[in-house]
Motif scaffolding. Structure first.
Motif, short mmCIF file in Angstrom:
data_model
loop_
_atom_site.label_atom_id
_atom_site.label_comp_id
_atom_site.label_asym_id
_atom_site.label_seq_id
_atom_site.Cartn_x
_atom_site.Cartn_y
_atom_site.Cartn_z
N PRO A 14 0.88 -1.32 0.06
CA PRO A 14 -0.01 0.06 -0.17
C PRO A 14 1.05 1.36 0.27
CG PRO A 14 0.13 -0.99 2.29
CD PRO A 14 0.79 -1.97 1.17
N VAL A 15 1.87 1.22 -0.85
CA VAL A 15 2.85 2.60 -0.88
C VAL A 15 3.04 2.89 -2.27
CG1 VAL A 15 5.30 3.36 -0.44
CG2 VAL A 15 4.00 2.11 1.28
N VAL A 16 2.63 4.12 -2.79
CA VAL A 16 2.57 4.70 -3.98
C VAL A 16 3.47 5.72 -3.97
CG1 VAL A 16 1.06 5.81 -5.68
CG2 VAL A 16 0.13 4.06 -4.24
N GLN A 17 4.20 5.61 -5.16
CA GLN A 17 5.25 6.65 -5.60
C GLN A 17 4.75 7.58 -6.24
OE1 GLN A 17 7.50 5.93 -8.85
NE2 GLN A 17 7.60 8.24 -8.69
N GLY A 18 4.62 9.19 -6.09
CA GLY A 18 3.97 10.10 -6.67
C GLY A 18 4.71 10.28 -7.96
N GLU A 227 4.36 4.98 11.15
CA GLU A 227 3.21 5.15 12.27
C GLU A 227 2.16 5.95 11.47
OE1 GLU A 227 6.53 4.53 14.82
OE2 GLU A 227 6.33 6.07 13.02
N HIS A 228 2.48 6.70 10.57
CA HIS A 228 1.66 7.52 9.60
C HIS A 228 0.75 6.55 8.51
CE1 HIS A 228 4.22 11.35 10.12
NE2 HIS A 228 3.32 11.29 11.09
N VAL A 229 1.43 5.85 8.13
CA VAL A 229 1.07 4.68 7.24
C VAL A 229 0.15 3.86 8.03
CG1 VAL A 229 1.77 2.73 5.63
CG2 VAL A 229 3.09 4.55 5.91
N ARG A 230 0.42 3.35 8.98
CA ARG A 230 -0.42 2.37 9.79
C ARG A 230 -1.73 3.17 10.23
NH1 ARG A 230 2.90 0.20 14.28
NH2 ARG A 230 2.62 2.19 15.19
N LEU A 368 13.42 2.54 2.24
CA LEU A 368 12.45 3.41 2.48
C LEU A 368 10.96 2.70 2.36
CD1 LEU A 368 10.77 6.18 2.63
CD2 LEU A 368 10.87 6.44 0.03
N MET A 369 10.75 1.76 1.50
CA MET A 369 9.78 1.03 1.57
C MET A 369 9.60 0.07 2.61
SD MET A 369 8.96 0.28 -2.54
CE MET A 369 7.15 -0.14 -2.14
N ARG A 370 10.60 -0.45 3.10
CA ARG A 370 10.64 -1.36 4.42
C ARG A 370 10.34 -0.51 5.33
NH1 ARG A 370 15.74 -2.39 4.30
NH2 ARG A 370 15.47 -4.21 2.71
N TYR A 371 10.79 0.59 5.59
CA TYR A 371 10.74 1.43 6.77
C TYR A 371 9.06 1.82 6.85
CZ TYR A 371 10.27 5.57 9.76
OH TYR A 371 9.51 6.36 10.79
N LEU A 372 8.70 2.14 5.79
CA LEU A 372 7.19 2.55 5.70
C LEU A 372 6.33 1.51 5.98
CD1 LEU A 372 7.17 5.07 2.48
CD2 LEU A 372 7.12 5.61 4.99
N LEU A 373 6.76 0.19 5.59
CA LEU A 373 5.58 -0.87 5.78
C LEU A 373 5.82 -1.51 7.27
CD1 LEU A 373 6.00 -2.35 2.04
CD2 LEU A 373 3.87 -1.30 3.24
N THR A 374 7.05 -1.63 7.62
CA THR A 374 7.53 -2.27 8.84
C THR A 374 8.10 -1.58 10.00
OG1 THR A 374 9.74 -2.75 8.39
CG2 THR A 374 8.13 -4.22 7.37
#
Length: 402
Positions: A14-18, A227-230, A368-374
């Motif tokens: 659930p992470v999209v790159q603008g 935390e924002h993603v979650r 970056l994606m690992r951090y945002l997701l986990t």
């Protein structure tokens, strides 16, 4: 985090790159994000700047048709190269600004070249279903900022027998680049808060008989921590979109100097102003932007109709070319092209308002994606935090021993 974003029949993280132009998000960045099973986005505007042979073909020309033709070739090259990097993973989207004069041709080219999705903002994309009618499997994703815009697009598209495959909800108080408000004074309006938009969209969906999961909402702006993603996924968003954080990754197509400008900018270095497109915009106060803003009123007082400086006529409506005194008075194509080349003194460097996940560090997309997701930081950053805590603890013990 096990949450997934369903788009074009695929299960994505659930992470999209603008999309970021000119040329900041091209094939390397978009392809790498897709390789990690996200949605990577190529910004379609003026991609010739990544292709020296195409630049050479139109060097010195003011032939709009010739410039647009090489940009379509560049877009096809970028999509195909991104697909190679993605290797069958994720999705490759193309961002097309509605405000761009060639938006219809760019949409058609993106579809013909194999883009998986079209993302459109900088204006209401009411004609997007018609432009893509011969490519029904391409996902269509409008960028909007409030529930009123969502309701309008849904109602108009439903009459055409099409629903968006997702909608990006961009918060103008936080995002970078062109912003989804009519005036700078409106950027912080309460109607743009994600909480309010999500709640009001639930009502809109219910009134139109649309299931909540049928048109996923992706929130964009101000997201820079796990935390924002979650939190926003828990509140009903199907995904999050980030721009600036991806612009400063190792795989970003931007010049190293571009990445440094964005990564080292302090809150006081970021400004809002009115673009030549007539939209509020947010960027770093580099030498050119500081000078321009100090002279903006004088330039607006002298506004007059003129020929496009670049012979490109990139925008349908341009404050400088059309002599619109109330909006921006500079050539945006020239300034963004200078930025993508790393010209810190003269370029325009769009940036979001909020901190970056890794501060001033330039990290790979994977980190970056690992951090945002986990929430997992890279090992060297974890080590630095541990050392800092140990030093603080040792200092505390020393004080008490005295």
């Amino acid at each position: 985090m096990n949450a997934q974003l369903t788009l074009a029949g695929r299960q994505l993280v659930p992470v999209v790159q603008g999309g970021m132009g000119i040329g900041i998000s091209a094939h390397r960045l978009a392809g790498t994000v897709a390789k990690h099973n996200g949605m990577g986005t190529i910004a379609s505007i003026d991609l010739r700047h990544h292709h020296p042979d195409l630049l050479a073909q139109v060097e010195g020309t003011r032939d709009k048709a010739a410039i647009e033709a090489v940009n379509l070739i560049a877009l096809e090259r970028e999509i195909r190269a991104a697909k190679v990097i993605a290797d069958g993973n994720g999705l490759i989207a193309v961002n097309v600004m509605k405000a761009v004069s060639a938006h219809a041709a760019l949409v058609r080219q993106a579809c013909e070249s194999g883009a998986d999705a079209i993302v459109m903002g900088a204006g209401l994309p009411l004609d997007l279903p018609e432009l893509t009618a011969s490519h029904p499997h391409v996902a269509l994703i409008p960028i909007l900022s409030d529930a009123r815009g969502v309701s309008l697009v849904l109602r108009k598209w439903m009459k055409k027998g099409r629903l968006p495959d997702a909608i990006v909800i961009e918060h103008p108080a936080h995002a970078g680049g062109h912003l989804g408000a009519s005036r700078i004074e409106d950027l912080g309006d309460a109607r743009f808060s994600f909480e309010r938009v999500l709640d009001e969209c639930r009502e809109v969906y219910a009134s139109l008989g649309i299931e909540w999961t049928r048109v996923p909402l992706i929130v964009a702006g101000g997201i820079h921590r796990h935390e924002h993603v979650r939190h926003w996924l828990d509140q009903g968003a199907a995904g999050v979109q980030l721009g600036t954080a991806f612009a400063v990754t190792e795989e970003s197509d931007a010049h190293p100097a571009f990445k440094e400008v964005l990564a080292t900018a302090r809150p006081e270095d970021i400004a809002e102003f009115t673009s030549v497109a007539g939209l509020p915009a947010r960027a770093v106060l580099t030498p050119w932007l500081r000078k321009y803003l100090s002279r903006e009123a004088a330039l607006q007082a002298k506004a007059r109709m003129r020929q496009c400086l670049e012979g490109f006529d990139c925008l349908q409506a341009c404050g400088l070319r059309d002599g619109v005194a109330r909006i921006g008075q500079f050539c945006i194509d020239l300034k963004l092209a200078q930025a993508v080349r790393g010209d810190v003194a003269r370029g325009l460097f769009f940036r979001g308002r909020d901190p970056l996940p890794f501060g001033e560090r330039i990290r790979p997309v994977a980190d970056l994606m690992r951090y945002l997701l986990t929430g997992e930081l890279p090992e060297d950053m974890r080590s630095a935090i541990r050392l800092s805590k140990n030093a603080a603890s040792a200092g505390s013990l020393t004080v008490r021993s005295n």
